[in-house]
Design an enzyme around this catalytic site. Structure first.
Site, mmCIF file in Angstrom:
data_model
loop_
_atom_site.group_PDB
_atom_site.id
_atom_site.type_symbol
_atom_site.label_atom_id
_atom_site.label_comp_id
_atom_site.label_asym_id
_atom_site.label_seq_id
_atom_site.Cartn_x
_atom_site.Cartn_y
_atom_site.Cartn_z
ATOM 1 N N CYS A 5 -7.415 -26.917 -8.069
ATOM 2 C CA CYS A 5 -8.354 -28.070 -8.427
ATOM 3 C C CYS A 5 -8.672 -28.062 -9.288
ATOM 4 O O CYS A 5 -7.927 -30.104 -9.683
ATOM 5 C CB CYS A 5 -9.558 -26.530 -8.313
ATOM 6 S SG CYS A 5 -9.899 -26.091 -6.891
ATOM 7 N N LYS A 53 -18.422 -32.712 -6.136
ATOM 8 C CA LYS A 53 -17.730 -32.271 -6.607
ATOM 9 C C LYS A 53 -16.643 -32.734 -7.782
ATOM 10 O O LYS A 53 -16.074 -32.440 -8.445
ATOM 11 C CB LYS A 53 -16.773 -32.009 -5.193
ATOM 12 C CG LYS A 53 -15.639 -30.719 -5.378
ATOM 13 C CD LYS A 53 -15.351 -29.439 -5.808
ATOM 14 C CE LYS A 53 -14.146 -29.055 -6.473
ATOM 15 N NZ LYS A 53 -14.205 -27.852 -5.460
HETATM 16 N N1 LIG Z 1 -9.772 -21.539 -4.085
HETATM 17 C C1 LIG Z 1 -10.417 -21.556 -4.707
HETATM 18 O O1 LIG Z 1 -10.868 -20.930 -6.662
HETATM 19 C C2 LIG Z 1 -11.806 -22.566 -4.191
HETATM 20 C C3 LIG Z 1 -12.474 -23.377 -5.253
HETATM 21 C C4 LIG Z 1 -13.351 -23.884 -5.036
HETATM 22 C C5 LIG Z 1 -12.600 -24.760 -3.904
HETATM 23 N N2 LIG Z 1 -12.180 -24.637 -2.751
HETATM 24 C C6 LIG Z 1 -11.490 -25.351 -1.604
HETATM 25 O O2 LIG Z 1 -11.428 -24.759 -0.812
HETATM 26 C C7 LIG Z 1 -9.950 -25.083 -0.247
HETATM 27 C C8 LIG Z 1 -9.569 -23.560 0.622
HETATM 28 O O3 LIG Z 1 -8.559 -22.427 -0.702
HETATM 29 P P1 LIG Z 1 -8.410 -21.472 -0.799
HETATM 30 O O4 LIG Z 1 -8.336 -20.460 -1.731
HETATM 31 O O5 LIG Z 1 -9.285 -20.851 0.457
HETATM 32 O O6 LIG Z 1 -7.108 -21.708 0.102
HETATM 33 P P2 LIG Z 1 -5.968 -20.396 0.673
HETATM 34 O O7 LIG Z 1 -4.558 -20.950 0.530
HETATM 35 O O8 LIG Z 1 -6.132 -18.924 0.224
HETATM 36 O O9 LIG Z 1 -6.511 -20.636 2.305
HETATM 37 C C9 LIG Z 1 -6.054 -21.521 3.008
HETATM 38 C C10 LIG Z 1 -6.189 -20.737 3.991
HETATM 39 O O10 LIG Z 1 -6.059 -21.491 5.278
HETATM 40 C C11 LIG Z 1 -5.449 -21.247 6.920
HETATM 41 N N3 LIG Z 1 -4.924 -22.555 7.663
HETATM 42 C C12 LIG Z 1 -4.063 -23.509 7.375
HETATM 43 N N4 LIG Z 1 -3.782 -24.092 8.416
HETATM 44 C C13 LIG Z 1 -4.482 -23.864 8.839
HETATM 45 C C14 LIG Z 1 -5.067 -23.956 10.329
HETATM 46 N N5 LIG Z 1 -4.055 -25.064 10.626
HETATM 47 N N6 LIG Z 1 -6.211 -23.687 11.649
HETATM 48 C C15 LIG Z 1 -6.370 -22.558 10.269
HETATM 49 N N7 LIG Z 1 -6.335 -22.227 9.307
HETATM 50 C C16 LIG Z 1 -4.778 -22.755 8.695
HETATM 51 C C17 LIG Z 1 -4.398 -20.217 5.747
HETATM 52 O O11 LIG Z 1 -3.612 -19.218 6.744
HETATM 53 C C18 LIG Z 1 -4.721 -19.243 5.179
HETATM 54 O O12 LIG Z 1 -5.785 -18.266 5.299
HETATM 55 C C19 LIG Z 1 -9.568 -25.120 -1.543
HETATM 56 O O13 LIG Z 1 -8.637 -26.631 0.141
HETATM 57 C C20 LIG Z 1 -10.552 -26.636 -2.026
HETATM 58 O O14 LIG Z 1 -10.924 -27.586 -1.151
HETATM 59 C C21 LIG Z 1 -11.350 -23.659 -3.444
#
Ligand SMILES: NC(=O)c1ccc[n+]([C@@H]2O[C@H](COP(=O)([O-])OP(=O)(O)OC[C@H]3O[C@@H](n4cnc5c(N)ncnc54)[C@H](O)[C@@H]3O)[C@@H](O)[C@H]2O)c1
Length: 428
Positions: free
Chosen positions: A262, A208
């Site tokens: 990212c 990644k």
């Molecule tokens: N958004 C993107 O385009 C993308 C692309 C590739 C990888 N990612 C990876 O995915 C990860 C998550 O991204 P996302 O965009 O889904 O984030 P997001 O902020 O949309 O969602 C994160 C979710 O986690 C929940 N959360 C926070 N603390 C928590 C806890 N203690 N227990 C349970 N749930 C909890 C939040 O309420 C939220 O609903 C990123 O950190 C990254 O590593 C994201």
């Protein structure tokens, strides 16, 4: 097989819906009660994700998808646990592990013999084994003997989730061979894409980060080419397009900057990993510097045309860091606004995805494209679909004499036809 997805955000909810769509029982966990209530009703809280509304609705209706705030219980009832909560990072790459570590603590409390725990959240190299496994082992179970651990990077993007889930191969690396084998088996059952096993969780973490840095360095290089073309009076797009006809050339398009959670952040994970090993990632560091300087470079293209921005009314088109996505984290737009204000300009911002209050929160005046104040110039920062049909005639009538196209997105000839000077990134 029962699956638990922890973190029902932009990535986690589509993953939960994908697994349920394959006929598996999925429990989604989130700390946010409103999200859990909404998913329980079969309603997605994520907007603008094609196919998601329908998939969440049908999975809940047929009893395959449910949601809860009780992570320990959900983990206890699951064979596979997928962790996709954020690792909070500031713009210099300093990490706050509190969320992912507290989630891992909850997983350890519910963990059962034989379970597979998968981390999809992007992590520095070594964190799955060195940081997460010791927390999971607080359960009293031994990783690799009683339960299995895998890192599998999420390489998809919000807004095109289901398309990418089908198209982009899934990388799987476990803390040992049996974990990898179980990870591959899991993904073969829940995804349609190709599954690629790598030899360790560290290799999967690095996949990644290498991909992200490759992109960042490539954009930095493209922007250097753009600067050269600007100085020499050449069109960088014409040259990149021709150059990329060679199968060894994959130059990206230069632009106003790199934003989001990212691309501008993950390079620092590897830069830190490397410096701990006395390896200096010179290109990765310089790419960050070059790309952070692009908003100022873009504003200076306007200064070149107008000489002085003091008292000038400048319209910024787009607040989001990426077209058609409502996200401002590290958006180049914020930096463009700051540089314009530093030079004394009155800054107006339009973004079809943001209401007045949010735009004003960034210290700019709200611009309504249907009712614009008199203007001197415009800078396009975000390639929103809506800007394909920009009313150039109206912009000219409002006084716009120059448009700086920070995404090389507009039709240069059309802009010039309306009597407006066009400046792209590396385009005359
Ligand atoms: N958004 C993107 O385009 C993308 C692309 C590739 C990888 N990612 C990876 O995915 C990860 C998550 O991204 P996302 O965009 O889904 O984030 P997001 O902020 O949309 O969602 C994160 C979710 O986690 C929940 N959360 C926070 N603390 C928590 C806890 N203690 N227990 C349970 N749930 C909890 C939040 O309420 C939220 O609903 C990123 O950190 C990254 O590593 C994201």
């Amino acid at each position: 097989m029962r699956i638990c997805v922890i973190g029902l955000g932009k990535i986690g909810l589509p993953l939960a819906a994908q697994y349920a769509g394959k006929g598996f029982q999925v429990i989604g966990c989130d700390v946010n009660r409103e999200i859990v209530d909404s998913v329980t009703k079969g309603v997605s809280h994520i907007k603008g994700e094609p196919e998601l509304d329908e998939k969440v609705k049908s999975s809940v209706k047929n009893g395959l998808l449910s949601a809860t705030t009780d992570t320990v219980k959900a983990v206890g009832e699951s064979d596979v646990i997928v962790v996709i909560v954020p690792l909070v990072v500031d713009k210099r790459g300093n990490m706050d592990y509190s969320i992912i570590e507290s989630v891992t603590n909850l997983v350890s409390k519910g963990l059962q013999n034989g379970s597979l725990v998968i981390y999809e959240t992007s992590l520095p190299v070594g964190d799955t084994r060195d940081r997460m496994v010791p927390i999971l082992e607080k359960s009293g179970l031994k990783a690799g003997r009683d339960f299995y651990v895998v890192f599998s990077p999420e390489r998809i993007s919000s807004g095109v989730m289901f398309q990418y889930l089908r198209e982009i191969p899934k990388i799987v690396g476990g803390i040992d061979a049996e974990s990898t084998r179980r990870g591959v088996e899991f993904y073969e059952r829940v995804l349609d894409s190709r599954i690629i096993a790598v030899t360790s969780s560290e290799a999967a973490e690095a996949v990644k980060l290498f991909g992200m840095i490759y992109r960042d360095v490539n954009i930095a290089l493209a922007s250097e080419f753009a600067k050269f073309c600007q100085a020499k009076g050449l069109d960088v797009l014409e040259i990149i397009k021709a150059s990329n006809t060679n199968p060894h050339s994959h130059i990206l398009n230069p632009g106003v900057g790199v934003g989001g959670h990212c691309a501008p952040v993950y390079p620092y994970f590897l830069i830190k990993n490397a410096s701990d090993l006395n390896v200096d990632l010179i290109l990765a560091k310089n790419a960050r510097k070059i790309n952070d300087g692009l908003p100022e470079y873009t504003v200076n293209l306007l200064v070149k045309e107008l000489n002085d921005l003091n008292g000038k009314n400048v319209l910024v088109l787009g607040l989001a860091y990426r077209g058609n996505v409502k996200e401002t984290f590290l958006s180049p737009s914020i930096s463009v606004i700051e540089h314009l204000k530093d030079k004394g300009a009155n800054v107006y911002v339009h973004d079809p995805l943001f209401p007045r209050e949010e735009i004003e929160g960034f210290g700019a005046k709200f611009a309504d494209l249907q009712d614009l104040d008199p203007l001197d110039a415009a800078i396009l920062v975000t390639a929103h679909k809506e800007y394909e049909d920009l009313d150039l005639k109206d912009l000219r009538e409002r006084g716009v004499t120059v448009i700086v196209d920070g995404r090389n997105f507009l039709d240069k000839e059309m802009v010039e036809k309306h009597g407006i000077i066009y400046r792209g990134i590396g385009r005359y």
